[in-house]
Motif scaffolding. Structure first.
Motif, PDB file in Angstrom:
ATOM      1  N   SER A   1      17.852 -13.271   7.944  1.00 54.40           N
ATOM      2  CA  SER A   1      19.035 -12.447   7.658  1.00 54.40           C
ATOM      3  C   SER A   1      20.082 -13.222   6.880  1.00 54.40           C
ATOM      4  O   SER A   1      20.199 -14.443   7.012  1.00 54.40           O
ATOM      5  CB  SER A   1      19.644 -11.919   8.959  1.00 54.40           C
ATOM      6  N   ARG A   2      20.801 -12.478   6.053  1.00 56.31           N
ATOM      7  CA  ARG A   2      21.980 -12.978   5.345  1.00 56.31           C
ATOM      8  C   ARG A   2      22.816 -11.749   5.027  1.00 56.31           C
ATOM      9  O   ARG A   2      22.334 -10.622   5.212  1.00 56.31           O
ATOM     10  CB  ARG A   2      21.598 -13.769   4.087  1.00 56.31           C
ATOM     11  N   PRO A   3      24.071 -11.891   4.608  1.00 55.95           N
ATOM     12  CA  PRO A   3      24.907 -10.701   4.385  1.00 55.95           C
ATOM     13  C   PRO A   3      24.209  -9.640   3.513  1.00 55.95           C
ATOM     14  O   PRO A   3      23.784  -9.935   2.391  1.00 55.95           O
ATOM     15  CB  PRO A   3      26.141 -11.267   3.681  1.00 55.95           C
ATOM     16  N   GLY A   4      24.054  -8.448   4.063  1.00 58.19           N
ATOM     17  CA  GLY A   4      23.433  -7.347   3.320  1.00 58.19           C
ATOM     18  C   GLY A   4      21.922  -7.407   3.239  1.00 58.19           C
ATOM     19  O   GLY A   4      21.302  -6.596   2.556  1.00 58.19           O
ATOM     20  N   TYR A   5      21.286  -8.363   3.943  1.00 60.47           N
ATOM     21  CA  TYR A   5      19.832  -8.507   3.847  1.00 60.47           C
ATOM     22  C   TYR A   5      19.230  -8.799   5.219  1.00 60.47           C
ATOM     23  O   TYR A   5      19.711  -9.664   5.951  1.00 60.47           O
ATOM     24  CB  TYR A   5      19.462  -9.642   2.892  1.00 60.47           C
ATOM     25  N   LEU A   6      18.169  -8.072   5.543  1.00 56.15           N
ATOM     26  CA  LEU A   6      17.385  -8.333   6.749  1.00 56.15           C
ATOM     27  C   LEU A   6      15.917  -8.309   6.352  1.00 56.15           C
ATOM     28  O   LEU A   6      15.490  -7.424   5.622  1.00 56.15           O
ATOM     29  CB  LEU A   6      17.642  -7.262   7.813  1.00 56.15           C
ATOM     30  N   GLY A   7      15.160  -9.280   6.814  1.00 54.07           N
ATOM     31  CA  GLY A   7      13.742  -9.335   6.476  1.00 54.07           C
ATOM     32  C   GLY A   7      12.949 -10.013   7.572  1.00 54.07           C
ATOM     33  O   GLY A   7      13.476 -10.344   8.640  1.00 54.07           O
ATOM     34  N   VAL A   8      11.660 -10.232   7.316  1.00 53.62           N
ATOM     35  CA  VAL A   8      10.802 -10.884   8.311  1.00 53.62           C
ATOM     36  C   VAL A   8       9.676 -11.634   7.597  1.00 53.62           C
ATOM     37  O   VAL A   8       9.234 -11.236   6.510  1.00 53.62           O
ATOM     38  CB  VAL A   8      10.220  -9.815   9.285  1.00 53.62           C
ATOM     39  N   SER A   9       9.255 -12.751   8.195  1.00 54.93           N
ATOM     40  CA  SER A   9       8.109 -13.495   7.663  1.00 54.93           C
ATOM     41  C   SER A   9       7.133 -13.769   8.810  1.00 54.93           C
ATOM     42  O   SER A   9       7.526 -13.797   9.975  1.00 54.93           O
ATOM     43  CB  SER A   9       8.566 -14.817   7.026  1.00 54.93           C
ATOM     44  N   TYR A  10       5.861 -13.927   8.462  1.00 56.28           N
ATOM     45  CA  TYR A  10       4.849 -14.245   9.483  1.00 56.28           C
ATOM     46  C   TYR A  10       3.607 -14.804   8.803  1.00 56.28           C
ATOM     47  O   TYR A  10       3.521 -14.857   7.567  1.00 56.28           O
ATOM     48  CB  TYR A  10       4.508 -13.007  10.318  1.00 56.28           C
ATOM     49  N   HIS A  11       2.650 -15.237   9.623  1.00 56.94           N
ATOM     50  CA  HIS A  11       1.389 -15.748   9.092  1.00 56.94           C
ATOM     51  C   HIS A  11       0.263 -14.819   9.536  1.00 56.94           C
ATOM     52  O   HIS A  11       0.195 -14.405  10.684  1.00 56.94           O
ATOM     53  CB  HIS A  11       1.121 -17.169   9.614  1.00 56.94           C
ATOM     54  N   VAL A  12      -0.607 -14.447   8.588  1.00 55.53           N
ATOM     55  CA  VAL A  12      -1.775 -13.620   8.888  1.00 55.53           C
ATOM     56  C   VAL A  12      -2.932 -14.531   9.228  1.00 55.53           C
ATOM     57  O   VAL A  12      -3.230 -15.475   8.490  1.00 55.53           O
ATOM     58  CB  VAL A  12      -2.185 -12.760   7.665  1.00 55.53           C
ATOM     59  N   THR A  13      -3.599 -14.245  10.340  1.00 55.24           N
ATOM     60  CA  THR A  13      -4.761 -15.044  10.719  1.00 55.24           C
ATOM     61  C   THR A  13      -5.876 -14.119  11.197  1.00 55.24           C
ATOM     62  O   THR A  13      -5.684 -12.919  11.351  1.00 55.24           O
ATOM     63  CB  THR A  13      -4.387 -16.083  11.811  1.00 55.24           C
ATOM     64  N   GLY A  14      -7.074 -14.695  11.409  1.00 49.42           N
ATOM     65  CA  GLY A  14      -8.233 -13.885  11.793  1.00 49.42           C
ATOM     66  C   GLY A  14      -9.122 -13.679  10.591  1.00 49.42           C
ATOM     67  O   GLY A  14      -9.646 -14.654  10.034  1.00 49.42           O
TER      68      GLY A  14
ATOM     69  N   LEU B   1      -8.262 -12.960   7.649  1.00 43.83           N
ATOM     70  CA  LEU B   1      -7.615 -13.541   6.471  1.00 43.83           C
ATOM     71  C   LEU B   1      -6.662 -14.640   6.939  1.00 43.83           C
ATOM     72  O   LEU B   1      -6.362 -14.740   8.133  1.00 43.83           O
ATOM     73  CB  LEU B   1      -6.847 -12.463   5.691  1.00 43.83           C
ATOM     74  N   ASP B   2      -6.136 -15.418   5.991  1.00 43.07           N
ATOM     75  CA  ASP B   2      -5.294 -16.546   6.379  1.00 43.07           C
ATOM     76  C   ASP B   2      -4.266 -16.852   5.284  1.00 43.07           C
ATOM     77  O   ASP B   2      -4.584 -17.492   4.291  1.00 43.07           O
ATOM     78  CB  ASP B   2      -6.193 -17.779   6.625  1.00 43.07           C
ATOM     79  N   PHE B   3      -3.028 -16.343   5.440  1.00 43.69           N
ATOM     80  CA  PHE B   3      -1.958 -16.647   4.483  1.00 43.69           C
ATOM     81  C   PHE B   3      -0.603 -16.233   5.049  1.00 43.69           C
ATOM     82  O   PHE B   3      -0.517 -15.535   6.064  1.00 43.69           O
ATOM     83  CB  PHE B   3      -2.217 -15.990   3.111  1.00 43.69           C
ATOM     84  N   ASP B   4       0.466 -16.668   4.373  1.00 42.56           N
ATOM     85  CA  ASP B   4       1.834 -16.339   4.794  1.00 42.56           C
ATOM     86  C   ASP B   4       2.305 -15.054   4.125  1.00 42.56           C
ATOM     87  O   ASP B   4       1.914 -14.751   2.997  1.00 42.56           O
ATOM     88  CB  ASP B   4       2.804 -17.467   4.401  1.00 42.56           C
ATOM     89  N   VAL B   5       3.185 -14.336   4.828  1.00 38.95           N
ATOM     90  CA  VAL B   5       3.738 -13.082   4.305  1.00 38.95           C
ATOM     91  C   VAL B   5       5.248 -13.075   4.518  1.00 38.95           C
ATOM     92  O   VAL B   5       5.731 -13.519   5.563  1.00 38.95           O
ATOM     93  CB  VAL B   5       3.133 -11.853   5.045  1.00 38.95           C
ATOM     94  N   GLU B   6       5.981 -12.567   3.508  1.00 36.40           N
ATOM     95  CA  GLU B   6       7.416 -12.339   3.679  1.00 36.40           C
ATOM     96  C   GLU B   6       7.730 -10.956   3.118  1.00 36.40           C
ATOM     97  O   GLU B   6       7.309 -10.618   2.012  1.00 36.40           O
ATOM     98  CB  GLU B   6       8.236 -13.397   2.936  1.00 36.40           C
TER      99      GLU B   6
ATOM    100  N   ALA C   1      -5.094 -12.786  -1.900  1.00 37.32           N
ATOM    101  CA  ALA C   1      -3.918 -13.002  -1.040  1.00 37.32           C
ATOM    102  C   ALA C   1      -2.628 -13.056  -1.857  1.00 37.32           C
ATOM    103  O   ALA C   1      -1.607 -12.472  -1.462  1.00 37.32           O
ATOM    104  CB  ALA C   1      -4.093 -14.291  -0.240  1.00 37.32           C
ATOM    105  N   LYS C   2      -2.661 -13.734  -3.004  1.00 41.28           N
ATOM    106  CA  LYS C   2      -1.455 -13.887  -3.822  1.00 41.28           C
ATOM    107  C   LYS C   2      -0.923 -12.521  -4.277  1.00 41.28           C
ATOM    108  O   LYS C   2       0.288 -12.267  -4.265  1.00 41.28           O
ATOM    109  CB  LYS C   2      -1.752 -14.765  -5.038  1.00 41.28           C
ATOM    110  N   LYS C   3      -1.828 -11.636  -4.653  1.00 35.08           N
ATOM    111  CA  LYS C   3      -1.414 -10.299  -5.102  1.00 35.08           C
ATOM    112  C   LYS C   3      -0.828  -9.495  -3.942  1.00 35.08           C
ATOM    113  O   LYS C   3       0.134  -8.740  -4.106  1.00 35.08           O
ATOM    114  CB  LYS C   3      -2.612  -9.547  -5.705  1.00 35.08           C
ATOM    115  N   ILE C   4      -1.407  -9.638  -2.739  1.00 36.04           N
ATOM    116  CA  ILE C   4      -0.886  -8.957  -1.556  1.00 36.04           C
ATOM    117  C   ILE C   4       0.529  -9.447  -1.265  1.00 36.04           C
ATOM    118  O   ILE C   4       1.448  -8.652  -1.036  1.00 36.04           O
ATOM    119  CB  ILE C   4      -1.799  -9.198  -0.330  1.00 36.04           C
ATOM    120  N   GLN C   5       0.723 -10.768  -1.323  1.00 40.40           N
ATOM    121  CA  GLN C   5       2.047 -11.359  -1.057  1.00 40.40           C
ATOM    122  C   GLN C   5       3.093 -10.841  -2.034  1.00 40.40           C
ATOM    123  O   GLN C   5       4.204 -10.457  -1.646  1.00 40.40           O
ATOM    124  CB  GLN C   5       1.959 -12.889  -1.155  1.00 40.40           C
TER     125      GLN C   5
END
Length: 494
Positions: free
Chosen positions: A271-284, A286-291, A317-321
Motif C-alpha cells: 500500500s501507498r497513498p491511493g494504491y493498494l495491491g498484493v504480491s505472492y509466489h505461485v508454487t505447485g 508452476l513456480d514464479f512471483d506475481v504482483e 510465466a513472464k507474459k502472465i506476470q
C-alpha cells in the motif's frame, strides 16, 4: 434450412405436420415471428410462450416447438420435446452452424470472482496472441465491439449468435461467466466447454425469482462440471466437494491449501497513498512471483484461477506476470483518484458475502477509517439488506446508507431494512437517500489515511426507479461532486 436439421441433436416427436419443412428464422419471442419462422414456446416467469401459438400462426410461423399440449392450425407443424429451453439451446447451436465447436470455450461459475477472472484470463491470453471473445455481467466483447449485458449469462440464442460473430471475427477462444440461473434454465446446454471453473459458493441468489433454496443453488453450480472436459476448482471452498460430487470431467485445484495443485504462498499486502495491491509466489504446477494492482486475498484467488487456465494454453510465466500487472475491471475495486490524503474506490459488492470479503480485505491494510457507502436493490430479498447492514456495521468505521436500484419499492423502506441489520452492531452510520449527496458527504468528510468504498453499483451506469433506468454513473457523480466542491471552495475564499 430444414427444420429437422435444427432438431438433429434432440429427441422429439412430430405431433402435427412434418419436420422436413424449410424454415426461415428461429424465434422465441412472439413479437419477432415472421413468415417461415419456427417458434419455440418457453414457459417463463412472466409469460408462457404456449399461449401465443395462435398469434404466431397468424403471423406466418411454419412450426412451433412445445413441451405441453397445444392447439395449432392444421398448416402449422407441432414438435413436442421434453424441455423447450433445452431445445432452444441445441437448436440455436445448429441454427448458427455450431460456432462453439470452432473455438475453445472457458466457462466460469461461482458466487463471486467471475467477472474479474474473465477479464484477467482475456488479458493474459491476448498477451500471447490469442483473439478472445468475452461474455459476462458487464458486457459481451466481440473484437472491438462491446455490447452491454442485461444478464450475466444471456439466453441461449444470444449466446450462439455471439459465438457466431466471434468465430467470424477470428476469435480462437471465448471466456464466459456461467451463472447458476443460466445453468438451471439450460442457457448453456450443449456448449462443449473445454474448461469449467469453480471460484466459490456463498448464500446468494436464493428467492422467488431465483433458486428455491441453497441446495438447488449448489446443484445448479455443479451442472457445469458435467459438460466440460476439465474442471478447475477452488479447493479451499467448503462446498468444493459437494459442487463436484457429480462431475464427469478431469479436475485440477488451486488455492492456499497444501492440497492445491496450484497454490499461493508468501502473500504480501502492498500500500501507498491511493494504491493498494498484493504480491505472492505461485508454487505447485508452476513456480514464479506475481504482483497485482488489486488488493486482497480474493485477488490472489482470481489471479490464481487465471493462471491455472492459462497454463493449459502454454502461456510463459513472464507474459502472465505482465498481463496480471495491468489487468483492470470496471467497477471491481476500481480506484478513483480524488485526494492525496485518502483512497476512494468503486466496487460491485452487492450481497453480504461479497461485502464482507471486500471490507475484511480492506481492513487488513489498516486504514485510519474504513468508510462504506451502499444501498440495496428493491424487489429483492429483505434478508440481503439485513445481512449487508450487519456486515457493514460490524466491519466499517462508518456506514453511509443510501439508495441503489429501488425498482418498485420506496428507497426509505429499503434504507430502514438496512438499518435493522446495522442495529445488531455498534456501527456508526448516516443515512443520505440521494446517492450523489451521499458521495459528496463521503468525499467532503474524507480524512487522511481513510479508505472509502462506494459499494453495490460497480460497472452499472443507471439507477432503476419504477421500471425506468435513469442514467447514473458513479464516476460521473464523483467528477460532478469534485467540480462543485472546487467552485464552492473558490467562492468561499473570495
Amino acid at each position: 434450412m430444414k427444420l429437422n436439421q435444427l432438431l438433429e441433436r434432440l429427441e422429439y416427436e412430430v405431433t402435427q405436420g412434418s419436420d422436413e419443412i424449410e424454415i426461415t428464422t428461429l424465434i422465441n419471442d412472439s413479437r419477432k415471428v415472421e413468415k417461415g419462422s419456427v417458434f419455440v414456446c418457453i414457459s417463463g416467469a412472466v409469460s408462457d410462450g404456449h399461449e401465443f401459438v395462435s398469434e404466431v400462426a397468424e403471423k406466418g410461423a411454419y412450426a412451433v416447438i412445445v413441451e405441453k399440449e397445444v392447439t395449432a392450425p392444421e398448416d402449422v407443424t407441432v414438435i413436442r420435446v421434453a424441455d423447450t429451453r433445452y431445445a432452444l439451446a441445441l437448436m440455436s447451436a445448429a441454427y448458427f452452424g455450431y460456432p462453439a465447436e470452432k473455438m475453445r470455450i472457458i466457462g466460469i461459475t461461482g458466487t463471486k470472482g467471475k467477472t474479474t477472472t474473465t477479464y484477467m484470463i482475456k488479458s493474459i491470453l491476448e498477451e500471447v496472441g490469442h483473439k478472445v471473445g468475452l461474455i459476462g455481467t458487464i458486457e459481451a466483447i466481440i473484437g472491438n465491439k462491446k455490447i452491454p449485458a442485461s444478464n450475466t449469462t444471456p439466453e441461449s440464442f444470444t449466446i450462439h449468435q455471439y459465438f457466431a460473430k466471434m468465430a467470424e471475427d477470428g476469435c480462437d477462444c471465448v471466456v464466459m461467466e456461467v451463472s447458476s440461473q443460466g445453468l438451471m434454465l439450460n442457457r448453456t446446454a450443449g456448449i462443449p466447454f473445454e474448461i469449467g471453473i469453480f471460484t466459490n459458493l456463498g448464500r446468494d441468489h436464493i428467492g422467488p425469482n431465483e433458486h428455491k433454496d441453497f441446495e438447488d443453488y449448489k446443484r445448479c453450480k455443479g451442472l457445469l462440471f458435467k459438460q466440460c472436459k476439465l474442471g478447475i476448482a477452488n479447493v479451499d471452498d467448503p462446498y468444493f466437494k459437494e459442487v463436484f460430487s457429480g462431475a464427469t470431467c478431469r479436475t485440477e485445484t488451486f488455492g492456499f491449501s497444501e492440497r492445491a495443485d496450484l497454490r499461493a504462498v508468501n502473500t504480501h499486502l502492498m500500500s501507498r497513498p491511493g494504491y493498494l495491491g498484493v504480491s505472492y509466489h505461485v508454487t505447485g504446477l508452476l513456480d514464479f512471483d506475481v504482483e497485482i494492482d488489486i488488493p486482497g486475498k480474493f485477488s490472489v484467488y482470481n489471479s490464481l484461477t487465471a493462471i491455472a487456465v492459462c497454463r493449459h494454453f502454454q502461456v510463459p510465466a513472464k507474459k502472465i506476470q505482465e498481463a496480471l500487472k495491468v489487468a483492470k475491471v470496471k467497477g471491481r475495486i476500481e480506484m478513483i483518484k480524488v485526494s492525496d490524503d485518502f483512497t476512494l474506490m468503486i466496487d460491485y459488492a452487492h450481497n453480504a458475502m461479497s461485502l464482507e470479503s471486500l471490507l475484511t480485505t480492506l481492513k487488513e491494510y489498516n486504514p485510519a477509517r474504513l468508510v462504506c457507502l451502499f444501498g440495496c436493490g428493491g424487489n429483492r430479498s429483505k434478508e440481503r439488506r439485513y445481512e449487508m447492514g450487519e456486515v457493514s456495521g460490524r466491519l466499517a468505521d462508518l456506514t453511509i446508507i443510501t439508495s441503489d436500484n429501488p425498482r418498485f419499492e420506496e428507497p426509505q423502506g429499503i434504507i430502514d431494512d438496512i438499518k435493522t441489520g446495522i442495529s445488531k452492531t455498534n456501527g456508526k452510520y448516516v443515512e443520505i437517500c440521494d446517492r450523489k449527496e451521499a458521495i459528496r458527504y463521503a468525499i467532503e468528510h474524507g480524512q487522511p489515511g481513510d479508505v472509502i468504498v462506494l459499494a453495490g453499483k460497480g460497472h452499472e451506469d443507471y439507477q432503476e426507479i419504477k421500471g425506468v433506468k435513469h442514467p447514473m454513473d458513479e464516476r460521473v457523480l464523483i467528477k460532478e461532486v469534485l467540480t462543485e466542491l472546487k467552485k464552492q471552495k473558490k467562492t468561499q475564499s473570495r
